[in-house]
Enzyme design. Structure first.
Site, short mmCIF file in Angstrom:
data_model
loop_
_atom_site.label_atom_id
_atom_site.label_comp_id
_atom_site.label_asym_id
_atom_site.label_seq_id
_atom_site.Cartn_x
_atom_site.Cartn_y
_atom_site.Cartn_z
N GLU A 1 -6.22 7.01 -1.41
CA GLU A 1 -6.10 5.85 -0.53
C GLU A 1 -6.73 4.61 -1.17
O GLU A 1 -6.15 3.51 -1.12
CB GLU A 1 -6.76 6.13 0.83
CG GLU A 1 -6.01 7.12 1.70
CD GLU A 1 -4.61 6.66 2.01
OE1 GLU A 1 -4.39 5.44 2.23
OE2 GLU A 1 -3.70 7.52 2.04
N HIS B 1 0.84 -1.20 0.00
CA HIS B 1 0.00 0.00 0.00
C HIS B 1 0.88 1.25 0.00
O HIS B 1 0.63 2.21 -0.75
CB HIS B 1 -0.92 -0.02 1.23
CG HIS B 1 -1.72 1.22 1.41
ND1 HIS B 1 -2.99 1.38 0.89
CD2 HIS B 1 -1.44 2.38 2.07
CE1 HIS B 1 -3.45 2.57 1.21
NE2 HIS B 1 -2.54 3.20 1.93
N GLU B 2 1.92 1.26 0.83
CA GLU B 2 2.81 2.43 0.89
C GLU B 2 3.63 2.56 -0.40
O GLU B 2 3.85 3.67 -0.90
CB GLU B 2 3.73 2.32 2.11
CG GLU B 2 3.02 2.20 3.45
CD GLU B 2 2.03 3.33 3.71
OE1 GLU B 2 2.26 4.46 3.21
OE2 GLU B 2 1.02 3.09 4.39
N HIS C 1 1.53 4.18 -3.01
CA HIS C 1 1.49 5.64 -2.88
C HIS C 1 2.67 6.27 -3.61
O HIS C 1 2.52 7.28 -4.32
CB HIS C 1 1.54 6.03 -1.39
CG HIS C 1 0.22 6.04 -0.71
ND1 HIS C 1 -0.88 6.71 -1.21
CD2 HIS C 1 -0.18 5.47 0.46
CE1 HIS C 1 -1.90 6.55 -0.37
NE2 HIS C 1 -1.51 5.81 0.64
#
Length: 312
Positions: free
Chosen positions: A211, A136-137, A140
């Protein structure tokens, strides 16, 4: 999943375009063409200024400790594999934040990525769940979300500044305008006063969209649809969500002030995705950090109290 990703990108682009347009309209209304040019110059200067490097941010704000491959070989192996799948030029630098919260954060850029995780997060999640959170990071960073949100913040800041200046000028000259019967139309005045709030709400909406896009990116990188949903559910059981508790007792519009979607919405979106055709990244064992003394370093750093729980 591809359709959802396209929709999220389209919504993000429309919100960002509207933010920039709102900032331009506010500058034009307050200062004319000169005001618009002045505001655009300030916004460009803000964008071109380098933000604080992620390494420095995590050390100064959270008391983080930079990890080495010898101290966390499993964690580095996971991040390197994710970086390769995301086509990043370099694996991210990894930082450990000794903190009782369950949290992960990304900073930097594609050329200098940095990811920080808390010690409790490493203890609480399985390797499979941790791989999803790291993905997930990484997503980003891959999507350029930090730059997108900097642009949105610059537009919102410009809108607030121009609207505040316009309101001040209007207040100072209100008696004269009233006496000379030269009052401006009510609608532009109302829009001018409402523009800062609208820009903030749109910026938060953009953050929530990014997100969801990062969640979809994590599934694409790991090949594991369920892992991130399971990690979010575990975090909810262990830590809860401050905004969730607050908004459950408040009016519906409080959800507009969230930086992240609700965990319920994120998990539902994840479970609706089809599995991507790629091998699952990792096995469900634990990640070990050595030496054990690293777990307690900086655990009472004063700035950690300012960290919000919804930064995952």
């Amino acid at each position: 999943m591809a359709r959802q990703r396209r929709l999220n990108r389209l919504h993000s682009a429309l919100i960002l375009l509207f933010l920039v347009g709102l900032a331009g309209w506010t500058g034009l209304l307050v200062g004319g063409v000169e005001g618009l040019a002045f505001g655009a110059g300030i916004a460009l200067a803000f964008l071109f200024l380098d933000p604080m490097p992620g390494d420095l941010l995590f050390r100064q704000a959270f008391g983080a400790v930079r990890l080495s491959p010898a101290q966390a070989p499993d964690l580095f192996a996971l991040s390197a594999a994710l970086a390769r799948r995301a086509d990043l030029p370099h694996p991210p630098h990894l930082y450990l934040i000794p903190s009782p919260t369950l949290q992960a954060m990304a900073a930097g850029s594609r050329e200098a990525p940095v990811i920080a995780v808390t010690s409790r997060l490493l203890r609480a999640l399985s390797r499979r769940e941790l791989a999803a959170v790291l993905a997930h990071e990484v997503a980003h960073i891959r999507h350029g979300d930090l730059l997108v949100l900097r642009l949105a913040t610059a537009a919102a800041t410009l809108t607030r500044g121009m609207a505040g200046l316009g309101a001040l000028v209007l207040l100072v000259f209100l008696p004269t305008l009233w006496a000379t019967d030269a009052m401006p139309a009510p609608l532009p005045m109302v829009l001018l006063l409402a523009a800062p709030l609208l820009s903030d709400v749109l910026t938060l909406s953009l953050s929530r969209r990014r997100e969801l896009l990062a969640d979809a990116g994590a599934v694409e990188l790991t090949g594991d649809v369920a892992a991130l949903a399971e990690a979010l559910a575990r975090i909810w059981r262990m830590q809860g969500d401050d905004w969730e508790r607050l908004t459950s007792r408040g009016p519906f519009w409080m959800n507009w002030l969230r930086t992240h979607p609700t965990l319920k919405d994120r998990i539902a979106a994840l479970r609706s995705m089809a599995a991507p055709v790629r091998p699952v990244l990792s096995d469900p064992d634990r990640v070990v950090i050595a030496p054990p003394a690293l777990w307690t370093l900086g655990s009472h750093h004063p700035a950690q109290r300012l960290a919000r729980r919804w930064l995952l």
